[in-house]
Design an enzyme around this catalytic site. Structure first.
Site, PDB file in Angstrom:
ATOM      1  N   ARG A   1      58.230 -80.158  -6.770  1.00 28.49           N
ATOM      2  CA  ARG A   1      57.640 -81.212  -5.945  1.00 28.49           C
ATOM      3  C   ARG A   1      56.526 -81.977  -6.647  1.00 28.49           C
ATOM      4  NH1 ARG A   1      57.674 -77.848  -0.229  1.00 28.49           N
ATOM      5  NH2 ARG A   1      59.940 -77.890  -0.066  1.00 28.49           N
TER       6      ARG A   1
ATOM      7  N   LEU B   1      58.732 -84.932   7.874  1.00 27.82           N
ATOM      8  CA  LEU B   1      59.337 -84.430   6.655  1.00 27.82           C
ATOM      9  C   LEU B   1      60.859 -84.574   6.677  1.00 27.82           C
ATOM     10  CD1 LEU B   1      58.903 -82.623   4.032  1.00 27.82           C
ATOM     11  CD2 LEU B   1      59.762 -80.793   5.475  1.00 27.82           C
TER      12      LEU B   1
ATOM     13  N   ARG C   1      53.568 -74.752  -5.303  1.00 28.04           N
ATOM     14  CA  ARG C   1      54.483 -73.856  -4.602  1.00 28.04           C
ATOM     15  C   ARG C   1      55.906 -74.373  -4.717  1.00 28.04           C
ATOM     16  NH1 ARG C   1      56.880 -73.746   0.987  1.00 28.04           N
ATOM     17  NH2 ARG C   1      56.146 -75.887   1.177  1.00 28.04           N
TER      18      ARG C   1
ATOM     19  N   HIS D   1      54.761 -83.488  -0.749  1.00 24.87           N
ATOM     20  CA  HIS D   1      56.214 -83.388  -0.684  1.00 24.87           C
ATOM     21  C   HIS D   1      56.756 -84.775  -0.974  1.00 24.87           C
ATOM     22  CE1 HIS D   1      60.235 -82.694   0.776  1.00 24.87           C
ATOM     23  NE2 HIS D   1      59.984 -81.429   0.986  1.00 24.87           N
TER      24      HIS D   1
ATOM     25  N   GLN E   1      49.721 -79.700  -2.180  1.00 19.48           N
ATOM     26  CA  GLN E   1      51.088 -80.140  -2.483  1.00 19.48           C
ATOM     27  C   GLN E   1      51.489 -81.388  -1.708  1.00 19.48           C
ATOM     28  OE1 GLN E   1      54.860 -77.738  -1.383  1.00 19.48           O
ATOM     29  NE2 GLN E   1      54.791 -77.790  -3.612  1.00 19.48           N
TER      30      GLN E   1
ATOM     31  N   GLU F   1      63.719 -80.839   1.724  1.00 20.59           N
ATOM     32  CA  GLU F   1      64.293 -80.769   0.388  1.00 20.59           C
ATOM     33  C   GLU F   1      65.779 -80.406   0.444  1.00 20.59           C
ATOM     34  OE1 GLU F   1      61.381 -79.471  -2.439  1.00 20.59           O
ATOM     35  OE2 GLU F   1      62.737 -77.828  -2.933  1.00 20.59           O
TER      36      GLU F   1
ATOM     37  N   HIS G   1      51.600 -81.941   2.212  1.00 23.33           N
ATOM     38  CA  HIS G   1      52.529 -81.035   2.864  1.00 23.33           C
ATOM     39  C   HIS G   1      52.039 -79.599   2.951  1.00 23.33           C
ATOM     40  CE1 HIS G   1      56.380 -79.548   4.165  1.00 23.33           C
ATOM     41  NE2 HIS G   1      56.570 -78.834   3.085  1.00 23.33           N
TER      42      HIS G   1
ATOM     43  N   PHE H   1      67.554 -74.953  -3.887  1.00 24.53           N
ATOM     44  CA  PHE H   1      66.276 -75.561  -3.507  1.00 24.53           C
ATOM     45  C   PHE H   1      65.539 -75.982  -4.765  1.00 24.53           C
ATOM     46  CE2 PHE H   1      63.257 -75.998   0.111  1.00 24.53           C
ATOM     47  CZ  PHE H   1      64.195 -76.226   1.094  1.00 24.53           C
TER      48      PHE H   1
HETATM   49  C1  LIG Z   1      57.336 -79.988   8.099  1.00 24.80           C
HETATM   50  C2  LIG Z   1      57.234 -78.730   7.284  1.00 24.80           C
HETATM   51  C3  LIG Z   1      58.364 -78.126   6.787  1.00 24.80           C
HETATM   52  C4  LIG Z   1      58.289 -76.948   6.046  1.00 24.80           C
HETATM   53  N1  LIG Z   1      59.433 -76.384   5.571  1.00 24.80           N
HETATM   54  C5  LIG Z   1      59.351 -75.228   4.863  1.00 24.80           C
HETATM   55  C6  LIG Z   1      60.525 -74.611   4.359  1.00 24.80           C
HETATM   56  O1  LIG Z   1      61.644 -75.084   4.553  1.00 24.80           O
HETATM   57  N2  LIG Z   1      60.408 -73.460   3.667  1.00 24.80           N
HETATM   58  C7  LIG Z   1      59.190 -72.879   3.434  1.00 24.80           C
HETATM   59  O2  LIG Z   1      59.155 -71.821   2.820  1.00 24.80           O
HETATM   60  N3  LIG Z   1      58.058 -73.452   3.915  1.00 24.80           N
HETATM   61  C8  LIG Z   1      58.111 -74.603   4.611  1.00 24.80           C
HETATM   62  N4  LIG Z   1      56.960 -75.183   5.065  1.00 24.80           N
HETATM   63  C9  LIG Z   1      55.693 -74.482   4.928  1.00 24.80           C
HETATM   64  C10 LIG Z   1      55.558 -73.408   5.997  1.00 24.80           C
HETATM   65  O3  LIG Z   1      56.213 -73.808   7.161  1.00 24.80           O
HETATM   66  C11 LIG Z   1      54.122 -73.099   6.363  1.00 24.80           C
HETATM   67  O4  LIG Z   1      53.408 -72.842   5.204  1.00 24.80           O
HETATM   68  C12 LIG Z   1      54.041 -71.882   7.257  1.00 24.80           C
HETATM   69  O5  LIG Z   1      54.884 -72.017   8.357  1.00 24.80           O
HETATM   70  C13 LIG Z   1      52.646 -71.571   7.729  1.00 24.80           C
HETATM   71  O6  LIG Z   1      52.704 -70.475   8.622  1.00 24.80           O
HETATM   72  P1  LIG Z   1      51.432 -69.663   9.081  1.00 24.80           P
HETATM   73  O7  LIG Z   1      51.916 -68.519   9.897  1.00 24.80           O
HETATM   74  O8  LIG Z   1      50.589 -69.367   7.918  1.00 24.80           O
HETATM   75  O9  LIG Z   1      50.637 -70.680   9.985  1.00 24.80           O
HETATM   76  P2  LIG Z   1      51.061 -71.534  11.279  1.00 24.80           P
HETATM   77  O10 LIG Z   1      52.469 -71.387  11.652  1.00 24.80           O
HETATM   78  O11 LIG Z   1      50.527 -72.900  11.026  1.00 24.80           O
HETATM   79  O12 LIG Z   1      50.232 -70.836  12.419  1.00 24.80           O
HETATM   80  C14 LIG Z   1      48.847 -70.930  12.500  1.00 24.80           C
HETATM   81  C15 LIG Z   1      48.403 -70.217  13.745  1.00 24.80           C
HETATM   82  O13 LIG Z   1      46.992 -70.102  13.769  1.00 24.80           O
HETATM   83  C16 LIG Z   1      46.497 -70.490  15.017  1.00 24.80           C
HETATM   84  N5  LIG Z   1      45.133 -70.995  14.821  1.00 24.80           N
HETATM   85  C17 LIG Z   1      44.712 -71.884  13.893  1.00 24.80           C
HETATM   86  N6  LIG Z   1      43.387 -72.095  14.043  1.00 24.80           N
HETATM   87  C18 LIG Z   1      42.973 -71.322  15.074  1.00 24.80           C
HETATM   88  C19 LIG Z   1      41.726 -71.100  15.717  1.00 24.80           C
HETATM   89  N7  LIG Z   1      40.603 -71.729  15.333  1.00 24.80           N
HETATM   90  N8  LIG Z   1      41.672 -70.236  16.759  1.00 24.80           N
HETATM   91  C20 LIG Z   1      42.797 -69.598  17.180  1.00 24.80           C
HETATM   92  N9  LIG Z   1      43.997 -69.790  16.608  1.00 24.80           N
HETATM   93  C21 LIG Z   1      44.084 -70.620  15.573  1.00 24.80           C
HETATM   94  C22 LIG Z   1      47.472 -71.501  15.531  1.00 24.80           C
HETATM   95  O14 LIG Z   1      47.429 -71.560  16.932  1.00 24.80           O
HETATM   96  C23 LIG Z   1      48.794 -70.915  15.034  1.00 24.80           C
HETATM   97  O15 LIG Z   1      49.262 -69.958  15.943  1.00 24.80           O
HETATM   98  C24 LIG Z   1      57.030 -76.379   5.793  1.00 24.80           C
HETATM   99  C25 LIG Z   1      55.881 -76.996   6.268  1.00 24.80           C
HETATM  100  C26 LIG Z   1      55.970 -78.183   6.973  1.00 24.80           C
HETATM  101  C27 LIG Z   1      54.718 -78.874   7.359  1.00 24.80           C
END
Ligand SMILES: Cc1cc2nc3c(=O)[nH]c(=O)nc-3n(C[C@H](O)[C@H](O)[C@H](O)COP(=O)(O)OP(=O)(O)OC[C@H]3O[C@@H](n4cnc5c(N)ncnc54)[C@H](O)[C@@H]3O)c2cc1C
Ligand code: SF4
Ligand code: FES
Lengths: 247, 580
Positions: free
Chosen positions: B285, B242, B388, B232, B230, B245, B353, B116
């Protein structure tokens, strides 16, 4: 190509409407616009009160299922041009109670899901220090397809059995049970048996196969059901012949 | 109405669910609520494609992962946090394996790893190219086992209730009915994810509107390092979808309009036919996205209806490798862009991203507000610093989700219930939401979508890949004006049933807060580091800015920036070297 297309969208607001009605909106017809882009255009530009669910816009979160011209579809993966010249009917997913406009109540599925114990069931607990369990690519391939379900509910919407009998546990839940049953790390098949061989389990299915046709992720829930029917038949026979009374 | 829980989790994505399970396991006597504005399996974690980093190979070491992460962060990460993160990541990934995550495998059955960007060794675990999807569904399904976890699906949290610096609970609205409820809690964990939607072109899902960052900011917890956004390097033009990578890790090349692998001109190494770690297309990135801007300036990009792009070339990998290793890439290109990467070049461009910054926490996920914790993309511990590394975020959700869960459980077990003043505050919030629902008098005339779009373009213009003092000052002023215009927003929907217009208004409000902290933090950081590049201060300045910025909301609502030194342990500040 015409430069606009009509979306005929179901509207329903329980506080004021006795029953759902259709409303027409003209949206730009662009080559790379999907039905969801059309709905977002309506919400942003024409009528902010339209309600529907969406999030990822890349076919993976499972939020945006609706009936498009009568077929269940992910609206983020359904191009407007493929339904030109329109009008395109956009309706809430069939077989579910409508909450409002294009939003349906899928609480029934969420309630059924835990019943099939969709998690790894083990006779023993492996400590983390022992590292990963081995699983060959072939063993992974055994269940991989059934692990691809995004819970979009298109299969429930396509399923005539579920339409008539909401107690039927349904295609995605059965596929998920199979996903764990077939996982080389799992010992829970016996635990899942009762739910699956219940009349509302696999035997409810009359093998119409509509679920597999509707599935946008090639999960093949119909295949999972058929495959489990075989297992279930074997288990039933076993329970008759073994003195212990079954698994 | 009021309900009481021991711990309330805001967010049901990877971080939230991991935290919930950690609490259920550590303290089964505690009552845990998971409140999420979408069904948990719809959370944005579902979109993550490429993989999750954790040292497992015999030729790899914790120190190397630590060094890659710290140099990748341009030395802005806290080294104690990174050490701990790298140590715990493999265990968390193994735990997920035991819970059933379908990790891709070697022929002998061991977990497979892939290269990666910015990583010197192969250490990225993957489940084909739907890693986040499989992780999230595994966590969600596993969470169903625990009877002490109560879910509030499709409930939107509008406020954190804090009295005298101590958390009291949250106020939330149920989307399907419009019911407003106070949920009291001894501890609250924010796991609301990132805020990519403050920019116009992003890989982030519609729900990523920075709600949790705004909730914390308004509750008195500062936001850290918000200037680090960031980009991407490879998003599909128009949709922003997306292309992971992993496509480059498997051997994809980036070409300009002359078919030339331009990264060789940007001190990122020499072009080799097969991928070389920490080199060329596998550089970090920030550097790749910056190189893109220069190619555009030199007129070597490809013009598309959606702005300039470059080409991602996967053709030489062949259909077989593509289908085995990155099938989702092919599916997305075919379905959404109508190109087949096995046969054609794919147009790509940098796209917003990930948010390096977030709610300021310590290594247990604790914020300065007592009883308030944060984990996942909403939080900033910081292990990501100024940039990151790809595949560090998914393990971060697990490591810090679990840590915050355990810490919050311990705290909640010894804390007392809500205060009177706390409950009164919650009542005020009920009235505020109620007013918005019933229709404000007089209703405004600003369209929510217009405000949102203007904000997004302000952010892109003012705080994009390259920034200047002028562009940022202008953005600060414009955003200030938007704060006023927000109060003029028009809400036509007064229904209590699934009122998504009210929701978009609340999300817009959150985004305006977050946008403001981004531009203020960026304006004050007069140096270039990682993803924060100032054309008027093009060098890194360790004397003044080897520090985290903390954005506080002052009592008059203005944004104030303070600084906190970076924790340096064993890795003295050095130069970031790639491809050499
Ligand atoms: C397309 C894409 C690909 C990626 N690929 C990778 C990868 O290959 N490897 C890697 O390490 N990272 C990757 N990332 C980054 C990573 O996926 C994210 O940083 C991570 O999944 C975020 O997870 P989280 O649990 O913090 O939040 P999320 O999964 O975004 O969850 C947020 C939660 O909060 C809830 N929420 C938000 N606001 C409120 C509110 N006001 N009231 C109630 N609930 C609320 C939502 O309902 C949801 O359940 C990628 C990101 C993207 C966009
Ligand atoms: S089986 Fe297919 S159609 Fe049914 S919910 Fe899963 S992904 Fe959707
Ligand atoms: S919006 Fe996520 S599947 Fe369509």
């Amino acid at each position: 190509m015409a430069d606009s297309i009509t979306l005929r969208v179901t509207r329903y607001q329980p506080e004021v409407d006795d029953e759902p009605r259709a409303q027409d909106f003209d949206v730009p017809l662009r080559e790379n616009w999907v039905v969801l882009d059309g709905l977002n255009y309506i919400k942003d530009r024409l009528d902010g009160t339209l309600s529907y669910r969406w999030s990822c816009r890349m076919g993976i979160c499972g939020s945006c299922g609706m009936m498009v011209d009568g077929e269940p579809a992910l609206t983020c993966a359904t191009f407007l041009v493929d339904h030109a010249p329109g009008p395109i009917r956009v309706e809430p997913l069939a077989n579910f109670p409508v909450v409002r406009d294009l939003v349906v109540d899928i609480g029934d599925f969420l309630e059924k899901l835990p019943r099939v114990s969709p998690w790894i069931v083990r006779d023993d607990d492996i400590p983390v220090d022992e590292g990963e369990s081995l699983q060959t690519p072939e063993e992974l391939a055994d269940y991989k397809q059934y692990s691809m379900c995004i819970n979009c509910m298109l299969c429930y919407s396509a399923c005539p059995v579920y339409g008539l009998d909401p107690d039927f546990i349904g295609p995605a839940a059965i596929a998920l049970a199979q996903r764990y049953n077939l996982d080389s790390r799992d010992d829970g098949a016996a635990k899942r048996l009762d739910v699956l061989i219940h009349p509302d389990g696999v035997w409810g299915c009359t093998f119409v196969g509509e679920c597999t046709t509707a599935c946008p992720k090639d999960v093949d829930p119909a295949g999972a059901i058929q495959r489990y029917k075989l297992t279930a038949a074997m288990e039933t026979i076993k329970s008759y012949v073994s003195p212990g009374g079954g698994p | 109405m009021t309900t009481a829980h021991d711990v309330v989790l805001v967010g049901g994505g990877g971080a939230g669910l991991r935290a919930a399970i950690a609490i259920a396991e550590a303290r089964p006597e505690l009552d845990v609520a998971v409140v999420s504005k979408v069904y948990p399996m719809r959370s944005h974690t579902v979109s993550a494609e490429g993989g999750a980093a954790g040292v497992i190979g015999a030729d790899d070491s914790l120190d190397e992962h630590i060094y890659d992460t710290i140099s990748g962060s341009d030395w802005l990460a806290d080294q104690d946090a990174v050490e701990m993160f790298v140590e715990e990541a493999p265990r968390e990934l193994i735990r997920l394996e035991h819970w059933g995550c379908p990790w891709s495998r070697e022929p002998d059955g061991r977990v497979a790893v892939r290269p990666f960007g910015g990583m010197k060794k192969q250490r990225t675990w993957f489940a084909a190219d739907k890693t986040g999807f499989h992780m999230l569904h595994t966590l969600f399904q596993t969470s169903l086992k625990y009877g002490t976890i109560h879910r509030y699906d499709e409930w939107f949290v509008t406020k954190l209730v804090v009295d005298d610096g101590v958390i009291q609970g949250v106020v939330a609205i149920e989307l399907s009915t419009g019911r407003i409820e106070t949920m009291t809690a001894k501890a609250v964990i924010l796991a609301t994810g990132g805020c990519g939607r403050v920019f116009p072109f992003t890989t982030n899902a519609a729900i990523k509107t920075g709600d949790g960052m705004s909730l914390a900011y308004r509750a008195g917890a500062p936001l850290k390092d918000m200037e680090f956004v960031q980009y991407h390097p490879t998003g599909l033009p128009f949709t922003g979808i997306l292309i992971t990578e992993a496509a480059r890790a498997e051997g994809g090349w980036l070409l300009n309009k002359d078919g030339y692998r331009y990264l060789q001109d940007y001190d990122l190494g020499k072009p080799e036919p097969t991928p070389v770690l920490r080199s060329m297309e596998l550089g970090p990135r920030d550097r790749l996205s910056q190189a893109f801007v220069h190619e555009v300036e030199e007129g070597r990009a490809i013009d598309t209806p959606y702005g300039p792009a470059v080409h991602l070339d996967l053709r030489h990998l062949g259909a077989k490798v593509i289908d085995a290793k990155i099938p989702f890439v092919r599916e997305l290109c075919l379905k959404y862009q109508n190109v087949d990467p096995a046969a054609e070049l794919v147009q790509v461009r940098p796209v917003v991203h990930y948010m390096m910054g977030g709610v300021h926490t310590d290594i247990h996920g604790a914020t300065p507000v007592k009883g308030l914790y944060a984990a996942g993309e909403v939080a900033c511990v910081s292990i990501n610093g100024a940039n990151r590394l790809g595949s560090n975020s998914l393990p971060e959700l697990l490591v810090f989700g679990a840590r915050a869960g355990r810490a919050a459980a311990e705290y909640a077990a010894g804390a007392s219930g809500p205060t009177r003043a706390g409950l009164r505050q919650a009542d005020d919030e009920h009235r505020r939401i109620w007013r918005e629902l019933r229709g404000r008098e007089p209703n405004g005339n600003e369209r929510i979508a217009d405000l949102r779009e203007q904000m997004q373009h302000t952010m892109e213009g003012g705080a994009g890949i390259y920034r200047t003092g002028d562009s940022l000052t202008k953005a600060v002023d414009t955003l200030h004006e938007f704060q006023g215009r927000r109060d003029q927003a028009r809400i036509e929907d007064h229904s209590h049933t699934f009122n998504t217009e009210l929701l978009t208004f609340l999300e817009l409000s959150a985004m305006l807060d977050v946008a403001e902290t981004i531009v203020y933090s960026a304006l004050r950081r007069e140096e270039s580091r990682g993803a924060h590049q100032r054309t008027d201060y093009s060098a890194r300045d360790n004397d003044r800015f080897l520090a985290h910025s903390l954005a506080h909301r002052a009592s008059d609502g203005s944004c104030q920036i303070r600084y906190l030194p970076v924790t340096i342990t064993r890795w003295p500040v050095g130069e970031r070297v790639y491809g050499r």
